[in-house]
Write an enzyme that holds these catalytic residues in place. Structure first.
Site, PDB file in Angstrom:
ATOM      1  N   GLU A 251       0.825  -1.208   0.000  1.00 18.56           N
ATOM      2  CA  GLU A 251       0.000   0.000   0.000  1.00 18.56           C
ATOM      3  C   GLU A 251       0.862   1.262   0.000  1.00 18.56           C
ATOM      4  O   GLU A 251       1.981   1.256   0.492  1.00 18.56           O
ATOM      5  CB  GLU A 251      -0.903  -0.002   1.231  1.00 18.56           C
ATOM      6  CG  GLU A 251      -1.908  -1.132   1.230  1.00 18.56           C
ATOM      7  CD  GLU A 251      -2.763  -1.155   2.487  1.00 18.56           C
ATOM      8  OE1 GLU A 251      -2.775  -0.159   3.234  1.00 18.56           O
ATOM      9  OE2 GLU A 251      -3.413  -2.179   2.714  1.00 18.56           O
TER      10      GLU A 251
ATOM     11  N   GLY B 165       7.153  -3.768  -1.099  1.00 22.03           N
ATOM     12  CA  GLY B 165       6.551  -3.487   0.202  1.00 22.03           C
ATOM     13  C   GLY B 165       5.680  -2.240   0.191  1.00 22.03           C
ATOM     14  O   GLY B 165       5.324  -1.707  -0.859  1.00 22.03           O
ATOM     15  N   HIS B 166       5.367  -1.752   1.371  1.00 22.36           N
ATOM     16  CA  HIS B 166       4.535  -0.564   1.541  1.00 22.36           C
ATOM     17  C   HIS B 166       5.369   0.712   1.398  1.00 22.36           C
ATOM     18  O   HIS B 166       6.538   0.742   1.775  1.00 22.36           O
ATOM     19  CB  HIS B 166       3.866  -0.563   2.924  1.00 22.36           C
ATOM     20  CG  HIS B 166       3.044  -1.788   3.194  1.00 22.36           C
ATOM     21  ND1 HIS B 166       1.933  -2.122   2.452  1.00 22.36           N
ATOM     22  CD2 HIS B 166       3.175  -2.757   4.124  1.00 22.36           C
ATOM     23  CE1 HIS B 166       1.406  -3.241   2.903  1.00 22.36           C
ATOM     24  NE2 HIS B 166       2.154  -3.653   3.917  1.00 22.36           N
ATOM     25  N   ARG B 167       4.736   1.746   0.850  1.00 18.73           N
ATOM     26  CA  ARG B 167       5.324   3.092   0.752  1.00 18.73           C
ATOM     27  C   ARG B 167       6.642   3.113  -0.033  1.00 18.73           C
ATOM     28  O   ARG B 167       7.547   3.874   0.266  1.00 18.73           O
ATOM     29  CB  ARG B 167       5.502   3.733   2.133  1.00 18.73           C
ATOM     30  CG  ARG B 167       4.195   3.898   2.899  1.00 18.73           C
ATOM     31  CD  ARG B 167       4.419   4.250   4.344  1.00 18.73           C
ATOM     32  NE  ARG B 167       5.299   3.327   5.043  1.00 18.73           N
ATOM     33  CZ  ARG B 167       4.932   2.136   5.523  1.00 18.73           C
ATOM     34  NH1 ARG B 167       3.692   1.731   5.398  1.00 18.73           N
ATOM     35  NH2 ARG B 167       5.800   1.367   6.157  1.00 18.73           N
TER      36      ARG B 167
ATOM     37  N   ASN C 275       9.738  -2.303   2.791  1.00 24.21           N
ATOM     38  CA  ASN C 275       8.976  -1.083   3.059  1.00 24.21           C
ATOM     39  C   ASN C 275       9.858   0.167   3.031  1.00 24.21           C
ATOM     40  O   ASN C 275      11.025   0.120   3.414  1.00 24.21           O
ATOM     41  CB  ASN C 275       8.304  -1.166   4.433  1.00 24.21           C
ATOM     42  CG  ASN C 275       7.305  -2.300   4.527  1.00 24.21           C
ATOM     43  OD1 ASN C 275       6.758  -2.743   3.524  1.00 24.21           O
ATOM     44  ND2 ASN C 275       7.062  -2.772   5.732  1.00 24.21           N
TER      45      ASN C 275
END
Length: 186
Positions: free
Chosen positions: A35, A56-58, A90
């Site tokens: 996300e 991963g995220h971000r 991430n």
């Protein structure tokens, strides 16, 4: 028909006509994307092995970066193509035109400089650059350096982005203020 509808239709036609691959196409084939990611135009993902790629995220991936999960240069030498998972943990930043090779993990919070060729895994919080990419700094030192630079640099608010219909006057103001040093956008 509204402007957004025409843009949508034009984009779909272009996808069909040029056989473009969209992020959704890779995800349908098994690539994992977390996300809050920002994947810029022109990023190339290894379509033939995209299920080996995990983002991963971000994570931010700048324009025209390559994320490769296979390397066919081994085919002539040993008769087989080398493959490997690629994991971007991430809060990772991948610079424009960087190349991430198969079997590489880019650790949490790491930065890969523009144009780098990453052949080995990157430790969390590291900054790597070059060909082949080597560690040049860490994100803690980089953050401290940026905070010091911000004290004496021009800063511009969100209205100075091109997406905000930037006026000629604001463009000229940025040019003038950035003549001798870099600045920042809030």
């Amino acid at each position: 028909m509204g402007r957004k509808m025409w843009s949508f239709i034009r984009a779909r036609f272009r996808k069909w006509l040029l056989e473009e691959k969209w992020l959704d196409d890779y995800i349908k084939l098994g690539m994992k994307v977390g996300e809050g990611c920002s994947i810029q135009p022109g990023v190339i993902f290894d379509y033939s092995h995209c299920w080996l790629i995990e983002i991963g995220h971000r994570v931010t991936i700048a324009p025209e970066a390559y994320i490769l999960a296979h390397d066919a240069s081994s085919k002539f030498a040993v008769g087989h193509t080398k493959i490997g998972r690629v994991i971007l943990d991430n809060d990772v930043f991948i610079g424009a035109r960087a190349i991430i090779m198969p079997g590489v993990t880019v650790g949490k919070g790491a930065i890969v400089a523009a144009g780098s060729i990453v052949t080995k895994s990157v430790s969390p919080g590291s900054i790597v650059a070059g060909n082949p990419a080597t560690q040049i700094s860490n994100t803690k030192d980089y953050t401290e350096k940026l905070l010091l630079q911000m004290l004496d640099s021009p800063t511009f608010d969100y209205s100075y982005l091109l997406t905000q219909n930037l006026s000629a006057e604001k463009k000229e103001e940025m040019i003038t203020k950035l003549t001798e040093k870099s600045g920042f956008i809030v």
